[in-house]
Design an enzyme around this catalytic site. Structure first.
Site, PDB file in Angstrom:
ATOM      1  N   PHE A 146      -4.373   5.765   6.709  1.00 44.78           N
ATOM      2  CA  PHE A 146      -3.193   6.618   6.597  1.00 44.78           C
ATOM      3  C   PHE A 146      -2.196   6.200   7.688  1.00 44.78           C
ATOM      4  O   PHE A 146      -1.956   6.909   8.662  1.00 44.78           O
ATOM      5  CB  PHE A 146      -3.584   8.091   6.725  1.00 44.78           C
ATOM      6  CG  PHE A 146      -4.611   8.520   5.704  1.00 44.78           C
ATOM      7  CD1 PHE A 146      -4.352   8.379   4.347  1.00 44.78           C
ATOM      8  CD2 PHE A 146      -5.831   9.035   6.089  1.00 44.78           C
ATOM      9  CE1 PHE A 146      -5.295   8.752   3.390  1.00 44.78           C
ATOM     10  CE2 PHE A 146      -6.779   9.418   5.146  1.00 44.78           C
ATOM     11  CZ  PHE A 146      -6.510   9.273   3.798  1.00 44.78           C
ATOM     12  N   GLY A 408      -2.218  10.350  -0.210  1.00 44.99           N
ATOM     13  CA  GLY A 408      -1.753   9.542  -1.322  1.00 44.99           C
ATOM     14  C   GLY A 408      -0.980   8.324  -0.860  1.00 44.99           C
ATOM     15  O   GLY A 408      -1.106   7.867   0.282  1.00 44.99           O
ATOM     16  N   ARG A 410       2.152   7.770  -0.105  1.00 45.66           N
ATOM     17  CA  ARG A 410       3.027   7.893   1.066  1.00 45.66           C
ATOM     18  C   ARG A 410       2.201   7.894   2.348  1.00 45.66           C
ATOM     19  O   ARG A 410       2.579   7.253   3.328  1.00 45.66           O
ATOM     20  CB  ARG A 410       3.884   9.157   0.994  1.00 45.66           C
ATOM     21  CG  ARG A 410       4.924   9.209   2.114  1.00 45.66           C
ATOM     22  CD  ARG A 410       5.822  10.442   2.063  1.00 45.66           C
ATOM     23  NE  ARG A 410       6.931  10.285   2.991  1.00 45.66           N
ATOM     24  CZ  ARG A 410       6.889  10.601   4.285  1.00 45.66           C
ATOM     25  NH1 ARG A 410       5.778  11.091   4.806  1.00 45.66           N
ATOM     26  NH2 ARG A 410       7.939  10.421   5.056  1.00 45.66           N
ATOM     27  N   CYS A 411       1.087   8.606   2.342  1.00 43.58           N
ATOM     28  CA  CYS A 411       0.227   8.661   3.526  1.00 43.58           C
ATOM     29  C   CYS A 411      -0.270   7.275   3.934  1.00 43.58           C
ATOM     30  O   CYS A 411      -0.445   6.990   5.117  1.00 43.58           O
ATOM     31  CB  CYS A 411      -0.984   9.553   3.262  1.00 43.58           C
ATOM     32  SG  CYS A 411      -0.616  11.276   2.915  1.00 43.58           S
ATOM     33  N   MET A 412      -0.515   6.424   2.943  1.00 42.93           N
ATOM     34  CA  MET A 412      -1.164   5.140   3.204  1.00 42.93           C
ATOM     35  C   MET A 412      -0.181   3.996   3.421  1.00 42.93           C
ATOM     36  O   MET A 412      -0.539   2.827   3.256  1.00 42.93           O
ATOM     37  CB  MET A 412      -2.109   4.807   2.039  1.00 42.93           C
ATOM     38  CG  MET A 412      -3.252   5.787   1.877  1.00 42.93           C
ATOM     39  SD  MET A 412      -4.443   5.334   0.589  1.00 42.93           S
ATOM     40  CE  MET A 412      -3.440   5.551  -0.893  1.00 42.93           C
TER      41      MET A 412
END
Length: 423
Positions: A146, A408, A410-412
């Site tokens: 993340f 998801g 965006r986090c990654m």
């Protein structure tokens, strides 16, 4: 390596030109039911499955943009002896492991970068270490896939995350070292953590999942269990110091529970100039969580007011977004289920072209109803499908295992360069 890439992010959806990721590795498997909670996980991931799913997202990013791995960038900067000494001293001091510093200094850069992410195994060469229940002198960074949280780009600067949990502090140290020292990157870093402010700054926390750039003069920031009001005040002070004409910061309060509300981007993300993804019960529904608008002008806060919700507050600033509902509009239980598996967490690679999990079928269907063509990641990567030249689309990636990690697309991902958006 001679080419310089300037950090430049003035929106969440400008065409992506540079992004940093971390492909999950052995650090994910170095987790047990006993250590999962300490590692901030509620479950254990199957790396064999999660790795294959991750390659779909990285494949899309690599085709759409220049895509860089944290480990590669870290290995590059560790070839500099001064950088190596400084970073290792900082890490070992913070984690109470100064006894292993001399040995770490002797490790080759590529292997050292790997160990700083996947963990430094404990050397059982004395009684204390022999009897220790720990497997590592420096624990694996289970959360580094993340990459969004440890650093966040805004215009030509990078804010270094002040992590809410000490188990993630090393991620921020690594990202700051990369942005300050990699010869390919040109950026000024801003760090909320200052060693001489151990007491006054102890409640100052900010993570990238709560930090969104709406426009060059508009930030949207969530405050909850990972980003504190003191962390946002630090951002306000940084903006005030520039003494620019007008700047707006919209703040959205978040609940402490459930854990799927950990960051703002789990309930609200930008899709385009005119569309956003929302978890309706929190963002649009009647609730007790405040939406605050702070205006800064010429170095001073000129107004603080409460707004009805984020889309209405953004509309007042000339950003008129149609909310598209995570989980669709039919059933609150479906909305809850899909939000839990990052159904509101989208990454834009260009205006109106976003990446999200295919498992959230009702969310994807809702996007399709609102004009987003559905394209499978594997079809885009193979060339079987192309992105619409001027149209909207959602590129769906597999996420049966990845979503269980609590984040998801965006986090990654950590975008550090996007093209300017014409409004």
């Amino acid at each position: 390596m001679s080419e310089k890439l300037n950090v430049n992010v003035a929106s969440e959806f400008g065409e992506l030109e540079g992004v940093i990721v971390h492909t999950p590795g052995l650090e994910v498997e170095e987790m047990t039911p006993e250590t999962a909670k300490r590692a901030l996980y509620s479950d254990i991931l199957n790396l064999a499955v999660a790795g294959k799913e991750y390659q779909q997202m990285k494949g899309v990013l690599s085709k759409a943009s220049r895509c860089f791995e944290v480990k590669d960038l870290l290995s590059d900067v560790l070839t500099n002896d001064i950088v190596r000494q400084t970073l290792l001293q900082e890490i070992c001091t913070a984690e109470g492991a100064l006894d292993i510093l001399p040995a770490l200094l002797e490790i080759q850069s590529d292997e050292l970068a790997r160990q700083l992410i996947q963990g430094v195994p404990i050397k059982r060469d004395n009684l204390t270490r022999y009897l220790s229940q720990e497997r590592f002198s420096l624990a694996p960074l289970h959360n580094f896939l993340f990459t969004r949280d440890a650093s966040m780009a805004f215009r030509d600067e990078v804010v270094i995350g002040k992590m809410a949990n000490k188990v993630r502090d090393r991620e921020a140290m690594i990202m700051e070292t990369i942005f300050k020292n990699h010869p390919m990157l040109e950026a000024k870093t801003i760090n909320p953590f200052q060693p001489n402010e151990l007491m006054t700054g102890k409640n100052r926390m900010i993570e990238g999942g709560d930090f969104q750039v709406a426009r060059e003069d508009v930030l949207v920031i969530g405050t909850g269990i990972r980003t504190s009001t003191e962390g946002i005040d630090f951002i306000l002070d940084a903006i005030k110091a520039k003494k620019e004409k007008v700047h707006h910061v919209l703040i959205q309060e978040l609940p402490d529970m459930p854990e799927s509300f950990i960051h703002l981007d789990m309930v609200f993300t930008f899709l385009d100039r005119d569309a956003c993804m929302v978890y309706e019960p929190l963002i649009l529904g009647t609730n007790r969580y405040h939406t605050i608008h702070i205006q800064i002008e010429n170095g001073e806060v000129t107004s603080i007011s409460e707004e009805k919700n984020l889309p209405k507050a953004l509309k007042k600033l000339g950003i008129d977004l149609k909310p598209i509902q995570c989980g669709g509009t039919k059933d609150i239980w479906t909305q809850e289920r899909e939000q839990w598996h990052s159904g509101a967490n989208f990454l834009a690679i260009a205006p109106g072209q976003v990446i999200g999990y295919e498992r959230n079928v009702n969310t994807v269907e809702e996007l399709n109803k609102n004009g987003f063509e559905v394209i499978k990641a594997e079809d885009y990567i193979s060339g079987k499908a192309t992105l619409p030249k001027d149209g909207k689309c959602v590129i769906t990636i597999a996420g049966s295992e990845l979503a269980r990690g609590g984040g998801g697309a965006r986090c990654m991902s950590m975008p550090f360069r996007r093209k300017k958006v014409e409004w």
